[in-house]
Every structure is written in structure tokens, then in C-alpha cells.
Design an enzyme around this catalytic site. Structure first.
Site, short mmCIF file in Angstrom:
data_model
loop_
_atom_site.label_atom_id
_atom_site.label_comp_id
_atom_site.label_asym_id
_atom_site.label_seq_id
_atom_site.Cartn_x
_atom_site.Cartn_y
_atom_site.Cartn_z
N SER A 1 0.78 -1.10 -0.21
CA SER A 1 -0.08 0.02 0.05
C SER A 1 0.79 1.29 0.00
CB SER A 1 -0.85 0.00 1.17
OG SER A 1 -1.46 1.33 1.65
N TYR B 1 -2.21 5.32 -4.13
CA TYR B 1 -3.21 6.37 -3.97
C TYR B 1 -2.95 7.88 -4.74
CZ TYR B 1 -5.71 3.90 -0.32
OH TYR B 1 -6.54 2.87 0.22
N THR C 1 -5.68 2.59 -7.03
CA THR C 1 -6.97 2.53 -6.33
C THR C 1 -7.80 3.85 -6.66
OG1 THR C 1 -6.05 1.23 -4.69
CG2 THR C 1 -7.87 2.64 -4.09
N ARG D 1 -15.30 6.32 9.35
CA ARG D 1 -15.19 4.85 9.84
C ARG D 1 -15.30 5.27 11.35
NH1 ARG D 1 -9.99 3.55 6.17
NH2 ARG D 1 -11.05 3.49 4.22
N LYS E 1 -8.20 -0.66 -9.31
CA LYS E 1 -8.66 -1.05 -8.06
C LYS E 1 -10.03 -0.37 -7.56
CE LYS E 1 -7.45 -3.03 -3.58
NZ LYS E 1 -8.49 -2.07 -2.67
N HIS F 1 -13.62 -2.02 -1.39
CA HIS F 1 -12.49 -1.59 -0.52
C HIS F 1 -12.59 -2.32 0.83
CE1 HIS F 1 -9.12 1.69 -0.28
NE2 HIS F 1 -9.25 1.26 0.82
C1 LIG Z 1 -6.89 -2.99 7.35
C2 LIG Z 1 -7.12 -2.48 5.85
C3 LIG Z 1 -6.56 -1.50 5.14
C4 LIG Z 1 -6.81 -1.21 3.88
N1 LIG Z 1 -5.81 -0.44 3.06
C5 LIG Z 1 -5.90 -0.35 1.73
C6 LIG Z 1 -4.88 0.48 1.13
O1 LIG Z 1 -4.21 1.07 1.69
N2 LIG Z 1 -5.26 0.57 -0.25
C7 LIG Z 1 -6.22 -0.04 -0.90
O2 LIG Z 1 -6.34 0.04 -2.30
N3 LIG Z 1 -7.10 -0.90 -0.27
C8 LIG Z 1 -6.86 -1.02 1.05
N4 LIG Z 1 -7.74 -1.86 1.66
C9 LIG Z 1 -8.82 -2.50 0.96
C10 LIG Z 1 -8.15 -4.04 0.53
O3 LIG Z 1 -7.12 -3.82 -0.47
C11 LIG Z 1 -9.35 -4.99 -0.17
O4 LIG Z 1 -9.83 -4.13 -1.18
C12 LIG Z 1 -10.51 -5.37 0.98
O5 LIG Z 1 -9.79 -5.63 2.16
C13 LIG Z 1 -11.15 -6.41 0.28
O6 LIG Z 1 -12.39 -6.14 -0.03
P1 LIG Z 1 -12.83 -6.31 -1.57
O7 LIG Z 1 -13.38 -7.61 -1.91
O8 LIG Z 1 -13.96 -5.32 -1.55
O9 LIG Z 1 -11.86 -5.54 -2.34
C14 LIG Z 1 -7.76 -2.10 3.01
C15 LIG Z 1 -8.42 -3.12 3.74
C16 LIG Z 1 -8.03 -3.10 5.02
C17 LIG Z 1 -8.99 -4.31 5.89
#
Ligand SMILES: Cc1cc2nc3c(=O)[nH]c(=O)nc-3n(C[C@H](O)[C@H](O)[C@H](O)COP(=O)(O)O)c2cc1C
Length: 293
Positions: free
Chosen positions: A107, A130, A156, A165, A252, A276
Site C-alpha cells: 500500500s 493512491y 486505487t 469509519r 482497483k 474496498h
Molecule cells: C486494514 C485494511 C487496510 C486497507 N488499506 C488499503 C489500502 O491502503 N489501499 C487499498 O487500495 N485498499 C486497502 N484496503 C482494501 C483491501 O485492499 C481490499 O480491497 C479489501 O480488504 C477486500 O475487500 P474487496 O473484496 O471489496 O476488495 C484495506 C483493507 C483493510 C481491511
């Protein structure tokens, strides 16, 4: 816990060992958490077709993703603050992914820097971007990902404005974290975590601190990031980023068929159907429900 055999065991262990503000950051969604819950509930509804008496001796999960061989068609998703869940968390996760033969995505909001993780990542090392208002910083970040030999850039698109949140607000999860009495007492009860953090030099956002003028510590970082997520992000930026990067590009945060078509038109190599993890637009459909279309 003596033997860890599944992901639920890991969740319970994390809840016990990780300070509450970081555990809650990972185990939560935005607003009412309706989409966050739907992601799981809708996934559980999928039933598999059971067929029998087929020779399975040479079965394999090996496949390819964005042109690269993988042991199974799964990648570790980018998660911010992983190095706060466990000291050097991103390095450990990258090593685990390498051992398994699957890609690891770092990330933008990681604790360990691109350069640090590159020393440990395997061939499938993806960097998640990002887009910030400071485009010169984005250019440098893209160049750093290139220099670190990242094999794909994951852009993303679903975080132009950060989702509300409630757990994070209540826990004082800011940069730097609010050191309330409750947080200090909580950390005092997590000695294993605290010892790990004392033993590492990686305690800040490694891709940002020291790479942006005026952002030299957690205090100035908080102010900077609050201003930086860019609400003007659009398809023109995608084109610009694709050109600057020049390598494999994955988009994404796609949930809608029209956007999926725009991804294809943009020349992206892949897209990730995602909301996300229910952490952004609460009320959006679950990712698995969006996938078939
Ligand atoms: C603790 C946490 C931090 C996350 N940080 C990011 C991030 O920095 N960048 C990003 O693109 N997605 C982030 N995500 C989203 C995940 O990459 C991922 O999309 C998600 O956990 C799974 O859900 P989905 O099936 O909707 O993709 C984060 C998710 C969690 C749980």
C-alpha cells in the site's frame, strides 16, 4: 492458542495481541458497516457444485496473473498500516507471499517503504498507488516503484474521499495516534506488540515521511495526508499515470459495468472488482454480487 489452523484463529490472536485502535482499524467498515457485512454474507451464500469420480491426481492451482506465473490465482491485497499490526508487518507479509508463490501488494500507506520491502519481495511485487494532490510526489512514487522493480502498479480509484469509519474516530486513530489514557493502558496490556515496535525503526509511513518537504514526523504527516487525497481524480489521470508508469496497470475499486468498460478502454491490464472491503461507500453492493456482471 496452541495450533493455528485457520484465518479465524489468526483474527482471535490479533484481537488479543494488537492494540485496539489498530485491530479495530482492520476489522471494520465505514458508516453503518452494511456493505462490510454484505461482503461476507453474500460470499457465504455461494454454493459449490459437487461432482465426483473424476481423476484428481494431477490437479493444480497454478495459473498466471498479469502475465506472471503464480502458485494460485490469489494476491495479497494492499492494506495500509500493516506495520502497525505487527512490527515490520509488510516485510513479513511480502516474505510469506514469496514463499507461497503469489503476488504481494504494498500500500501507499504502508509503514515499511517500497525500498525496504523490495529487498524481501518475490517476482510478484505490486505497488498500490493512491493519487494525492501533490502530483510531483506521485511522480516520484511511481519512479520509486519502477526502481524497486515492482511488477505491476495497482491504482486505487475508490478513495477520493476517505469513508467515515466510526471505530477509528472513537479510538483516536489519527497520525499521530491520540495518546489517551485508554490507549496508553491498552498498549501496556500488549507487551509482545510493544516490544516488537521498540525493536524496529519502521514506525511511520515509510513511503511518505522524508519524501515530501515539510513532512518529517507524524505530526506534520497527519496534516499533510488529511489535505492530500485528491477528489478530482478522473480518467484523464489514469491515462497520465499509465504513461508515466509504462508497465502493467491494474485498476482497483471497480463495481459498475460502465466503469469496467472504461477500464478496458483505458488500456489497463486488469481490474479489481472491489468496494474496498466495505470501508468506503457504505450502501454499495457487495463485491461478490458485483462480480458476475
Ligand atoms: C486494514 C485494511 C487496510 C486497507 N488499506 C488499503 C489500502 O491502503 N489501499 C487499498 O487500495 N485498499 C486497502 N484496503 C482494501 C483491501 O485492499 C481490499 O480491497 C479489501 O480488504 C477486500 O475487500 P474487496 O473484496 O471489496 O476488495 C484495506 C483493507 C483493510 C481491511
Amino acid at each position: 492458542m496452541t495450533v493455528i489452523t485457520n484465518v479465524e484463529d489468526l483474527r482471535v490472536l490479533a484481537q488479543r495481541r494488537v492494540p485496539r485502535m489498530f485491530y479495530d482499524y482492520a476489522d471494520s467498515g465505514s458508516w453503518t458497516e452494511g456493505t462490510y457485512r454484505a461482503n461476507n454474507a453474500d460470499f457465504q451464500k455461494i454454493k459449490l457444485r459437487q461432482r465426483v469420480a473424476v481423476n484428481m491426481e494431477n490437479r493444480s492451482t497454478r495459473s498466471t496473473m498479469v502475465g506472471q506465473e503464480v502458485a494460485m490465482p490469489v494476491a495479497i491485497a494492499p492494506t495500509g498500516l500493516t506495520g502497525m499490526q505487527h512490527a515490520d508487518g509488510e516485510i513479513l507479509a511480502a516474505r510469506a507471499a514469496r514463499k507461497f508463490g503469489i503476488p504481494f501488494t504494498l500500500s501507499t500507506m504502508s509503514i515499511c517503504s517500497i525500498e525496504d520491502v523490495a529487498q524481501h519481495a518475490g517476482e510478484g511485487f505490486w505497488f498500490q498507488l493512491y493519487v494525492m494532490r501533490d502530483r510531483a510526489f506521485i511522480e516520484r512514487l511511481i519512479d520509486r516503484a519502477k526502481a524497486a522493480k515492482c511488477s505491476a502498479l495497482v491504482l486505487t480509484l475508490d478513495l477520493q474521499i476517505i469513508g467515515q469509519r466510526h471505530k477509528d474516530l472513537k479510538n483516536g486513530l489519527t497520525a499521530p495516534p491520540k495518546m489517551t489514557l485508554a490507549n496508553i493502558l491498552d498498549i501496556a496490556c500488549k507487551p509482545r506488540w510493544a516490544l516488537g515496535m521498540l525493536g524496529t525503526k519502521r514506525k511511520q509511513f515509510g513511503n511518505i515521511v522524508g519524501h515530501v518537504s515539510g513532512v518529517e514526523n507524524m505530526g506534520s504527516l497527519g496534516e499533510w495526508t488529511a489535505r492530500q487525497f485528491d477528489p478530482s481524480l478522473n480518467w484523464g489521470d489514469v491515462e497520465w499515470i499509465k504513461k508515466r508508469w509504462g508497465g502493467k496497470l491494474i485498476l482497483k475499486g471497480i463495481q459498475d459495468v460502465e466503469d469496467a468498460k472504461l477500464c478496458v478502454a483505458s488500456g489497463a491490464d486488469a481490474l479489481i472488482v472491489s468496494n474496498h472491503g466495505g470501508r468506503q461507500l457504505d450502501g454499495a453492493q457487495s463485491s461478490i454480487e458485483a462480480l458476475p456482471a
